[in-house]
Design a protein around this motif. Sequence first.
Motif, PDB file in Angstrom:
ATOM      1  N   GLU A 110       5.634   0.199   5.718  1.00 46.12           N
ATOM      2  CA  GLU A 110       5.577   0.937   6.976  1.00 46.12           C
ATOM      3  C   GLU A 110       6.295   2.280   6.844  1.00 46.12           C
ATOM      4  OE1 GLU A 110       7.396   0.703  11.528  1.00 46.12           O
ATOM      5  OE2 GLU A 110       7.390  -1.102  10.239  1.00 46.12           O
ATOM      6  N   VAL A 111       5.613   3.349   7.242  1.00 45.56           N
ATOM      7  CA  VAL A 111       6.197   4.690   7.178  1.00 45.56           C
ATOM      8  C   VAL A 111       7.185   4.867   8.326  1.00 45.56           C
ATOM      9  CG1 VAL A 111       5.743   7.166   7.297  1.00 45.56           C
ATOM     10  CG2 VAL A 111       4.156   5.669   6.069  1.00 45.56           C
ATOM     11  N   VAL A 112       8.421   5.259   7.991  1.00 45.37           N
ATOM     12  CA  VAL A 112       9.434   5.492   9.021  1.00 45.37           C
ATOM     13  C   VAL A 112       9.793   6.969   9.141  1.00 45.37           C
ATOM     14  CG1 VAL A 112      10.389   3.174   8.788  1.00 45.37           C
ATOM     15  CG2 VAL A 112      11.329   5.024   7.399  1.00 45.37           C
ATOM     16  N   PHE A 113       9.394   7.759   8.143  1.00 43.50           N
ATOM     17  CA  PHE A 113       9.727   9.186   8.171  1.00 43.50           C
ATOM     18  C   PHE A 113       8.911   9.886   7.086  1.00 43.50           C
ATOM     19  CE2 PHE A 113      12.628  12.657   6.565  1.00 43.50           C
ATOM     20  CZ  PHE A 113      12.477  13.500   7.649  1.00 43.50           C
ATOM     21  N   SER A 114       8.608  11.160   7.308  1.00 49.52           N
ATOM     22  CA  SER A 114       7.934  11.950   6.277  1.00 49.52           C
ATOM     23  C   SER A 114       8.233  13.422   6.511  1.00 49.52           C
ATOM     24  CB  SER A 114       6.421  11.712   6.277  1.00 49.52           C
ATOM     25  OG  SER A 114       5.822  12.213   7.455  1.00 49.52           O
ATOM     26  N   PHE A 115       8.117  14.208   5.455  1.00 54.00           N
ATOM     27  CA  PHE A 115       8.257  15.652   5.597  1.00 54.00           C
ATOM     28  C   PHE A 115       7.391  16.355   4.562  1.00 54.00           C
ATOM     29  CE2 PHE A 115      11.694  14.376   2.722  1.00 54.00           C
ATOM     30  CZ  PHE A 115      11.656  15.328   1.714  1.00 54.00           C
ATOM     31  N   ASP A 116       7.061  17.605   4.840  1.00 59.16           N
ATOM     32  CA  ASP A 116       6.224  18.382   3.931  1.00 59.16           C
ATOM     33  C   ASP A 116       6.999  18.763   2.679  1.00 59.16           C
ATOM     34  OD1 ASP A 116       4.104  18.300   5.727  1.00 59.16           O
ATOM     35  OD2 ASP A 116       4.662  20.205   6.664  1.00 59.16           O
ATOM     36  N   SER A 117       6.339  18.661   1.546  1.00 59.04           N
ATOM     37  CA  SER A 117       6.953  19.092   0.294  1.00 59.04           C
ATOM     38  C   SER A 117       7.097  20.612   0.280  1.00 59.04           C
ATOM     39  CB  SER A 117       6.078  18.663  -0.883  1.00 59.04           C
ATOM     40  OG  SER A 117       6.471  19.310  -2.071  1.00 59.04           O
ATOM     41  N   PRO A 118       8.188  21.132  -0.278  1.00 63.90           N
ATOM     42  CA  PRO A 118       8.338  22.589  -0.355  1.00 63.90           C
ATOM     43  C   PRO A 118       7.423  23.221  -1.404  1.00 63.90           C
ATOM     44  CG  PRO A 118      10.170  21.510  -1.431  1.00 63.90           C
ATOM     45  CD  PRO A 118       9.382  20.430  -0.763  1.00 63.90           C
ATOM     46  N   GLY A 119       6.939  22.419  -2.342  1.00 64.70           N
ATOM     47  CA  GLY A 119       6.040  22.915  -3.379  1.00 64.70           C
ATOM     48  C   GLY A 119       4.626  22.416  -3.177  1.00 64.70           C
ATOM     49  N   THR A 120       3.735  22.795  -4.079  1.00 63.84           N
ATOM     50  CA  THR A 120       2.323  22.442  -3.944  1.00 63.84           C
ATOM     51  C   THR A 120       1.948  21.160  -4.679  1.00 63.84           C
ATOM     52  OG1 THR A 120       1.762  23.853  -5.840  1.00 63.84           O
ATOM     53  CG2 THR A 120       1.634  24.844  -3.638  1.00 63.84           C
ATOM     54  N   ARG A 121       2.853  20.646  -5.536  1.00 65.01           N
ATOM     55  CA  ARG A 121       2.538  19.419  -6.280  1.00 65.01           C
ATOM     56  C   ARG A 121       3.812  18.583  -6.447  1.00 65.01           C
ATOM     57  NH1 ARG A 121       0.949  17.352 -11.630  1.00 65.01           N
ATOM     58  NH2 ARG A 121      -1.023  16.232 -11.365  1.00 65.01           N
ATOM     59  N   PRO A 122       4.248  17.907  -5.378  1.00 57.52           N
ATOM     60  CA  PRO A 122       5.472  17.110  -5.460  1.00 57.52           C
ATOM     61  C   PRO A 122       5.318  15.936  -6.411  1.00 57.52           C
ATOM     62  CG  PRO A 122       4.288  16.595  -3.446  1.00 57.52           C
ATOM     63  CD  PRO A 122       3.582  17.755  -4.073  1.00 57.52           C
ATOM     64  N   ASP A 141       0.845  -1.188   0.000  1.00 58.44           N
ATOM     65  CA  ASP A 141       0.000   0.000   0.000  1.00 58.44           C
ATOM     66  C   ASP A 141       0.883   1.242   0.000  1.00 58.44           C
ATOM     67  OD1 ASP A 141      -2.374  -1.453   0.103  1.00 58.44           O
ATOM     68  OD2 ASP A 141      -2.359  -1.516   2.294  1.00 58.44           O
ATOM     69  N   ALA A 142       0.499   2.241  -0.792  1.00 61.64           N
ATOM     70  CA  ALA A 142       1.227   3.505  -0.803  1.00 61.64           C
ATOM     71  C   ALA A 142       0.939   4.263   0.488  1.00 61.64           C
ATOM     72  CB  ALA A 142       0.822   4.343  -2.008  1.00 61.64           C
ATOM     73  N   PRO A 143       1.876   5.059   0.963  1.00 61.43           N
ATOM     74  CA  PRO A 143       1.669   5.771   2.228  1.00 61.43           C
ATOM     75  C   PRO A 143       0.687   6.929   2.147  1.00 61.43           C
ATOM     76  CG  PRO A 143       3.759   6.397   1.251  1.00 61.43           C
ATOM     77  CD  PRO A 143       3.224   5.275   0.427  1.00 61.43           C
ATOM     78  N   GLY A 144       0.485   7.486   0.956  1.00 57.67           N
ATOM     79  CA  GLY A 144      -0.414   8.626   0.797  1.00 57.67           C
ATOM     80  C   GLY A 144      -1.552   8.325  -0.155  1.00 57.67           C
ATOM     81  N   GLY A 145      -2.438   9.283  -0.304  1.00 58.49           N
ATOM     82  CA  GLY A 145      -3.621   9.082  -1.120  1.00 58.49           C
ATOM     83  C   GLY A 145      -3.412   9.244  -2.607  1.00 58.49           C
ATOM     84  N   SER A 146      -2.287   9.835  -2.998  1.00 60.69           N
ATOM     85  CA  SER A 146      -2.020  10.047  -4.431  1.00 60.69           C
ATOM     86  C   SER A 146      -0.532   9.850  -4.703  1.00 60.69           C
ATOM     87  CB  SER A 146      -2.456  11.457  -4.840  1.00 60.69           C
ATOM     88  OG  SER A 146      -2.268  11.658  -6.225  1.00 60.69           O
TER      89      SER A 146
END
Length: 213
Positions: A132-144, A97-102
């Motif tokens: 399993e998600v071990v780390f994440s961070f916000d993208s600096p742009g609006t459409r990574p 399964d992918a960690p995000g919705g898109s």
Amino acid sequence: MKVKLAASFKSPGDGPLGGPNGLTFDGKYVWCRDKDGMQLYQVNPEDGTVVSFFKCLPYHQIAGLAWDGNHIWASIASKKKIYKYSTTSGEVLFTIDAPGGSPHGLEWVNGYLWNASLDERKIYKVKAENGEVVFSFDSPGTRPHGLAWDGSHLWSVDTNDKVIYKHSSQSGEVLDSFECPEGTEPHGLAWDGSSLWYDDQFCNMLYRIEFLD
């Protein structure tokens, strides 16, 4: 950071609804995905000629590609899954399964997968064995979108702002950035050992960037 456009090639097999989506490097050749052609292409980076290809039916809408040393991994936005493919038969060997919705941009690093998700505007690091998600961070742009690994740092490209970012893999902090020198809709991103590659879905092109400093 100063860069220059070192090469550009027409993307193979561009479909009627769009061009390439997803990009990776296998140590010798570039792999690109045509969004609507339902195929993955292995491309000679010297002249853009097709070396091989395979169909990846029944799955489609591949938005990210990664190479683990033996196999291709692909993120499928419509399925919210990440698939591991045989490069000879196109057979799906493994799924998480992918960690995000898109799920879009994808990169393999030492048993982990980095995956960019448009919906959350986040970049995730997951275990390839189970997602399993071990780390994440916000993208600096609006459409990574596309992701690449240069051996020390993670790179991302944002489709909306057309900027390529260099990140700390420990914190996600942006260490440097530059605008894509050509194209209007950058998607995939890859590192070939010395240069960055990106593809442009709207222009149906592959581009190679060299660093000047």
